[in-house]
Design a protein around this motif. Sequence first.
Motif, mmCIF file in Angstrom:
data_model
loop_
_atom_site.group_PDB
_atom_site.id
_atom_site.type_symbol
_atom_site.label_atom_id
_atom_site.label_comp_id
_atom_site.label_asym_id
_atom_site.label_seq_id
_atom_site.Cartn_x
_atom_site.Cartn_y
_atom_site.Cartn_z
ATOM 1 N N GLU A 190 -85.676 51.215 -27.276
ATOM 2 C CA GLU A 190 -86.075 52.622 -27.240
ATOM 3 C C GLU A 190 -86.200 52.994 -25.767
ATOM 4 O O GLU A 190 -86.870 52.291 -25.006
ATOM 5 N N VAL A 191 -85.535 54.047 -25.361
ATOM 6 C CA VAL A 191 -85.592 54.452 -23.947
ATOM 7 C C VAL A 191 -86.713 55.476 -23.783
ATOM 8 O O VAL A 191 -86.747 56.491 -24.487
ATOM 9 N N ARG A 192 -87.623 55.195 -22.852
ATOM 10 C CA ARG A 192 -88.742 56.113 -22.608
ATOM 11 C C ARG A 192 -88.829 56.431 -21.116
ATOM 12 O O ARG A 192 -89.607 55.815 -20.379
ATOM 13 N N ARG B 64 -76.028 53.143 -13.396
ATOM 14 C CA ARG B 64 -76.101 51.691 -13.166
ATOM 15 C C ARG B 64 -76.220 50.944 -14.493
ATOM 16 O O ARG B 64 -75.664 49.861 -14.670
ATOM 17 N N GLU B 65 -76.953 51.528 -15.437
ATOM 18 C CA GLU B 65 -77.115 50.915 -16.760
ATOM 19 C C GLU B 65 -75.751 50.793 -17.453
ATOM 20 O O GLU B 65 -75.426 49.772 -18.056
ATOM 21 N N ARG B 66 -74.968 51.846 -17.344
ATOM 22 C CA ARG B 66 -73.647 51.869 -17.978
ATOM 23 C C ARG B 66 -72.759 50.762 -17.394
ATOM 24 O O ARG B 66 -72.133 50.001 -18.130
ATOM 25 N N TYR C 177 -73.716 48.018 -15.863
ATOM 26 C CA TYR C 177 -74.280 46.704 -16.202
ATOM 27 C C TYR C 177 -73.956 46.334 -17.649
ATOM 28 O O TYR C 177 -73.502 45.224 -17.929
ATOM 29 N N SER C 178 -74.187 47.279 -18.574
ATOM 30 C CA SER C 178 -73.983 46.924 -19.983
ATOM 31 C C SER C 178 -72.489 46.801 -20.293
ATOM 32 O O SER C 178 -72.087 45.979 -21.121
ATOM 33 N N GLN C 179 -71.653 47.580 -19.595
ATOM 34 C CA GLN C 179 -70.209 47.450 -19.864
ATOM 35 C C GLN C 179 -69.674 46.124 -19.329
ATOM 36 O O GLN C 179 -68.781 45.527 -19.932
ATOM 37 N N ARG D 290 -71.048 38.973 -23.813
ATOM 38 C CA ARG D 290 -72.470 38.749 -24.117
ATOM 39 C C ARG D 290 -73.097 39.897 -24.908
ATOM 40 O O ARG D 290 -74.225 39.777 -25.377
ATOM 41 N N TRP D 291 -72.364 41.027 -24.996
ATOM 42 C CA TRP D 291 -72.940 42.211 -25.656
ATOM 43 C C TRP D 291 -71.912 42.738 -26.660
ATOM 44 O O TRP D 291 -71.321 43.817 -26.452
ATOM 45 N N PRO D 292 -71.687 42.009 -27.775
ATOM 46 C CA PRO D 292 -70.604 42.396 -28.682
ATOM 47 C C PRO D 292 -70.819 43.712 -29.434
ATOM 48 O O PRO D 292 -69.842 44.325 -29.869
ATOM 49 N N HIS D 293 -72.071 44.129 -29.617
ATOM 50 C CA HIS D 293 -72.311 45.410 -30.308
ATOM 51 C C HIS D 293 -73.341 46.233 -29.558
ATOM 52 O O HIS D 293 -74.402 45.730 -29.193
ATOM 53 N N LEU D 294 -73.010 47.510 -29.380
ATOM 54 C CA LEU D 294 -73.947 48.476 -28.789
ATOM 55 C C LEU D 294 -73.783 49.776 -29.562
ATOM 56 O O LEU D 294 -72.722 50.411 -29.507
ATOM 57 N N TRP D 295 -74.828 50.126 -30.307
ATOM 58 C CA TRP D 295 -74.780 51.321 -31.157
ATOM 59 C C TRP D 295 -75.921 52.255 -30.813
ATOM 60 O O TRP D 295 -77.056 51.814 -30.610
ATOM 61 N N ARG D 296 -75.651 53.525 -30.749
ATOM 62 C CA ARG D 296 -76.703 54.531 -30.612
ATOM 63 C C ARG D 296 -77.370 54.701 -31.972
ATOM 64 O O ARG D 296 -76.683 54.716 -33.007
ATOM 65 N N VAL D 297 -78.686 54.791 -31.979
ATOM 66 C CA VAL D 297 -79.416 55.117 -33.213
ATOM 67 C C VAL D 297 -79.371 56.632 -33.355
ATOM 68 O O VAL D 297 -79.823 57.357 -32.451
ATOM 69 N N ARG E 69 -81.987 59.510 -32.035
ATOM 70 C CA ARG E 69 -83.032 58.984 -31.129
ATOM 71 C C ARG E 69 -82.395 58.512 -29.828
ATOM 72 O O ARG E 69 -81.224 58.143 -29.813
ATOM 73 N N TYR E 70 -83.172 58.518 -28.751
ATOM 74 C CA TYR E 70 -82.693 57.917 -27.500
ATOM 75 C C TYR E 70 -83.014 56.431 -27.599
ATOM 76 O O TYR E 70 -83.976 55.923 -27.010
ATOM 77 N N ALA E 71 -82.212 55.759 -28.412
ATOM 78 C CA ALA E 71 -82.466 54.361 -28.742
ATOM 79 C C ALA E 71 -81.134 53.715 -29.095
ATOM 80 O O ALA E 71 -80.173 54.406 -29.462
ATOM 81 N N ASN E 72 -81.082 52.395 -28.950
ATOM 82 C CA ASN E 72 -79.876 51.689 -29.378
ATOM 83 C C ASN E 72 -80.226 50.462 -30.170
ATOM 84 O O ASN E 72 -81.349 49.936 -30.109
ATOM 85 N N VAL E 73 -79.242 50.011 -30.933
ATOM 86 C CA VAL E 73 -79.304 48.729 -31.619
ATOM 87 C C VAL E 73 -78.145 47.911 -31.076
ATOM 88 O O VAL E 73 -77.008 48.395 -31.032
ATOM 89 N N PRO F 44 -80.979 48.035 -15.495
ATOM 90 C CA PRO F 44 -81.612 48.988 -14.581
ATOM 91 C C PRO F 44 -82.703 49.836 -15.248
ATOM 92 O O PRO F 44 -83.679 50.226 -14.614
ATOM 93 N N LEU F 45 -82.546 50.095 -16.544
ATOM 94 C CA LEU F 45 -83.565 50.886 -17.254
ATOM 95 C C LEU F 45 -84.698 50.021 -17.810
ATOM 96 O O LEU F 45 -85.585 50.538 -18.494
ATOM 97 N N PHE F 46 -84.666 48.719 -17.525
ATOM 98 C CA PHE F 46 -85.633 47.792 -18.141
ATOM 99 C C PHE F 46 -87.088 48.278 -18.081
ATOM 100 O O PHE F 46 -87.805 48.191 -19.086
HETATM 101 O O1 LIG Z 1 -79.453 53.074 -25.139
HETATM 102 C C1 LIG Z 1 -79.403 53.353 -23.963
HETATM 103 O O2 LIG Z 1 -78.883 54.391 -23.520
HETATM 104 C C2 LIG Z 1 -79.976 52.337 -22.962
HETATM 105 C C3 LIG Z 1 -78.948 51.434 -22.600
HETATM 106 C C4 LIG Z 1 -78.818 50.067 -23.000
HETATM 107 C C5 LIG Z 1 -77.550 49.722 -22.708
HETATM 108 C C6 LIG Z 1 -76.876 50.834 -22.211
HETATM 109 O O3 LIG Z 1 -75.701 50.915 -21.838
HETATM 110 O O4 LIG Z 1 -77.695 51.917 -22.191
#
Ligand SMILES: O=C(O)C[C@H]1C=CC(=O)O1
Length: 98
Positions: free
Chosen positions: A8-10, A26-28, A30-32, A39-46, A49-53, A72-74
């Motif tokens: 959850e991004v706050r 920077r987050e983009r 790093y995660s890409q 190491r990051w096979p799935h990244l889904w927006r919930v 919400r400003y959240a991901n699974v 960077p957003l840690f």
């Molecule tokens: O969900 C977000 O936006 C935060 C985040 C986690 C990985 C990423 O690329 O962005």
Amino acid sequence: MLFLAEMEVRLPPDMPAEHADELKAREREYSQAAQRDGRWPHLWRVAGRYANVSVLDVGSIDELHELLSGLPLFPYLDIRVTPLARHPNAIDRGESDV
Ligand SMILES: O=C(O)C[C@H]1C=CC(=O)O1
């Protein structure tokens, strides 16, 4: 080792927009990079919400912590991690049954 990570991004509402934009860029990057190296096979927006699974594939808990704490957003993430085990009814994807 597979882990489900729910994030959850706050961002503080008073964070200047330029700083937020810089962190998000920077987050983009790093995660890409982690998605490209596997190491990051799935990244889904919930939805809604400003959240991901995410599903993360790392070799150890220490590597998991390193990956997550390097985001960077840690400082602005609430992260819940769940270890994943193979489901006995999952269709085999080329690996032996457990
Ligand atoms: O969900 C977000 O936006 C935060 C985040 C986690 C990985 C990423 O690329 O962005």
